[in-house]
Each structure stands twice: as C-alpha cells, then as structure tokens.
Write an enzyme that holds these catalytic residues in place. Sequence first.
Site, PDB file in Angstrom:
ATOM      1  CB  SER A  56      -1.024  -0.065   1.355  1.00 40.81           C
ATOM      2  OG  SER A  56      -0.005   0.230   2.493  1.00 40.81           O
ATOM      3  CG  ASP A  94      -3.985  -2.508  -1.479  1.00 40.31           C
ATOM      4  OD1 ASP A  94      -4.806  -2.448  -2.328  1.00 40.31           O
ATOM      5  OD2 ASP A  94      -4.028  -2.181  -0.266  1.00 40.31           O
ATOM      6  CG  HIS A  95      -6.003   1.439  -2.161  1.00 40.60           C
ATOM      7  ND1 HIS A  95      -7.419   1.578  -2.885  1.00 40.60           N
ATOM      8  CD2 HIS A  95      -6.357   0.536  -1.250  1.00 40.60           C
ATOM      9  CE1 HIS A  95      -8.319   0.939  -2.110  1.00 40.60           C
ATOM     10  NE2 HIS A  95      -7.808   0.162  -1.111  1.00 40.60           N
ATOM     11  CD  GLU A 146     -12.243   0.539  -4.896  1.00 39.28           C
ATOM     12  OE1 GLU A 146     -11.287   0.378  -4.657  1.00 39.28           O
ATOM     13  OE2 GLU A 146     -12.880   1.044  -4.058  1.00 39.28           O
ATOM     14  N   GLY A 191      -9.951  -1.004   7.647  1.00 38.88           N
ATOM     15  CA  GLY A 191      -9.541  -0.683   8.841  1.00 38.88           C
ATOM     16  C   GLY A 191     -10.203  -1.591   9.862  1.00 38.88           C
ATOM     17  CG  HIS A 234     -10.097  -3.440  -1.692  1.00 37.64           C
ATOM     18  ND1 HIS A 234      -8.638  -2.642  -1.800  1.00 37.64           N
ATOM     19  CD2 HIS A 234     -10.080  -3.639  -3.129  1.00 37.64           C
ATOM     20  CE1 HIS A 234      -8.067  -2.700  -2.737  1.00 37.64           C
ATOM     21  NE2 HIS A 234      -8.916  -3.539  -3.672  1.00 37.64           N
ATOM     22  N   GLY A 235     -11.038  -4.471   2.097  1.00 38.57           N
ATOM     23  CA  GLY A 235     -11.651  -4.116   3.455  1.00 38.57           C
ATOM     24  C   GLY A 235     -11.946  -5.239   4.000  1.00 38.57           C
TER      25      GLY A 235
HETATM   26 ZN   LIG Z   1      -8.334  -1.210  -0.244  1.00 37.91          ZN
END
Ligand SMILES: [Zn+2]
Length: 334
Positions: A56, A94-95, A146, A191, A234-235
Amino acid sequence: MVNYKDLGLVNTREMFKRAVNGGYAIPAFNFNTMEQMQAIVQAAVETKSPVIMQVSKGARNYANATILRYMAEGAVAYAKELGCEHPEIVLHLDHGDSFELCKDCIDMGFSSVMYDGSSLPYEENIRISRQVVEYAHKYDVTVECELGVLAGVEDEVASEVSHYTKPEEVIDFATRTGCDSLAISIGTSHGAYKFKPEQCTRDPKTGRLVPPPLAFDVLAEIEQKLPGFPIVLHGSSSVPQDEVDTINKFGGNLPDAVGIPEEQLRKAAKSAVCKINIDSDSRLAMTAAIRKYLAEHPDHFDPRQYLKPARENMKKMYIHKIVNVLGSDGKLAE
Ligand SMILES: [Zn+2]
C-alpha cells in the site's frame, strides 16, 4: 526496467481464472515488515496456496518501495528454500493513485497493480484506468480497477461514506478500461473499525457488535452482468475478537472494533469474488502477540524475543484464512 518474470513472480491472470472456476478466492495480504513477509510465505508454502503480496501507499512510505520489491524477490527464493518448487507469488500495488505510480511499480518488477480511480468522476476513472492498462499489458502485468467507494480508513485511503458499485456500470467500465479484475463495493470497509455502533446490532449475550450483512444482491447482479469476470473485495478483515480481547487485556484499548464475519467472506469466495484483501487482521495478530509477550516478560528487550511469537501468530491467522475462509489451499498449478 526490471521484468517481474525475471524475479520469479507471476501475474494474477491464471490464478484468477482457476479461482473463479473453482469457487474459491486468492488471499491478498498486505506486508510492511520482514516478519509479515516470512509468515505469508510460510503459510502459503505449507498450505500449497497461491498468494498475492500487496504493497500500500503507507507500506511504501514506511518501508520504501524498492526494499519491498526486493523482499518480494526474496519471498520467491524463500518459498523455494522451504520446498515449494513452483511458488505462485504476485507482487501487487494496492491502491495506486496515479498513472505515474503504477508505471514506476511496473518498471521496478511488480507483477500486478491496482489503479484506484474510484473517487474520481466516472469518465476520468475510465480514462486513467485505460492508460494504466495499456502500459501494464505491454509487460503482461495485470491491472485491478475499482468502481464504487468503500468506507473506512486504510493508510492514506479514507472515506466517510460508502457507495455500492452500480451494477449497470460494470460492463461499460470493464470493456472500456480493459482491466483484468474489478474491485467492488458491497459493504466491506477498510480498517479495524469498519462500522459505527449505530450501523450494527448488538449480540445480547456477548454485548458485541454484529455488523450489517454484505450486499449479496448487488454482487449477484454484477456477476450476472460480467459472468466469470474476476471480482475483488477490499476491506475484508474479520477483526477476530480473540485478538482484540488479548490486545485489550494487555493494556490496549480497542473498544467496539468490528470486521466482516468470516461466513460472509466464505460465501463471497464461492462466487465470482476471486481476491480478498486482508490487512487489519495481520496487524491485530501481530500487536496481540507482542502486547502479551511484553506484559508477561517485562525484563525482555530483544526484538527477536517478541517478534517471533508475533510472526507465529500471523502465520496461524494466514493459514486459517487460506484453509477455512478463502479455500485456496492445495490450489497451486500442477
Ligand atoms: Zn483497499
């Protein structure tokens, strides 16, 4: 210019095809430290699972992208040393938030990148996604894009609210960008505090928060529009309550941390979802083990003493996810 193939890494194309057809998902674990890297490789080798190691923006700031790239190269060599003749390890960005960043990573040996234009206007998201795909495909690097916005905080990716992916947009988006996989928003969140207490109900017996269910109807609609197309979640940490309890017992303070129940992830993995991102659970496993160790051994100060149980605890968590949640164990190519 370094090509990932020379580093022994693979892109996601073949493993996603097998995962979609086989009704399981490939684990995508974030890493920042050597101990995480070792635990990921040990878990993947022991379970004979393909694995995506992802980097990330926060990881690049913390560890430096070049170092992480060398660690991924080391991961391939380490997997072979552990007895895995043909490891399938993806090094994934990532991202990625710009074309330039994606290009830099491709040029330094990443085998897969995510371009995340989900916060941009739709046409702008398509334009830059397309630009990344065109560059990446020249080097046979796969690209995740995304659509839809996830709530929560992940390193420097933060959003207050979520917007589910609109199923009516996915065909146009996938066709015009040429992306290899699509990250969607169906109620997962970044998170360890994925939901506010007012979004949840509370289990009367344990007093713990029960999060709202994922939008499986939206997922089904997307799957119907893009049959067989690789979908990414994700997440998707579960925020295991035993780790949260250990952290809180040994001096931590994580009230009402809540994640995505594993049964829901298992259900998603059986559908078109073929990549599930897990980051917070590794952080919790590491922190719980370190807090416990230091509380029980106040006279110890050698980092190896507390990082060893931390690494063991992360490895246990990774194996559990691979075997019991994603179902990617034993799925290395013949
Ligand atoms: Zn993510």
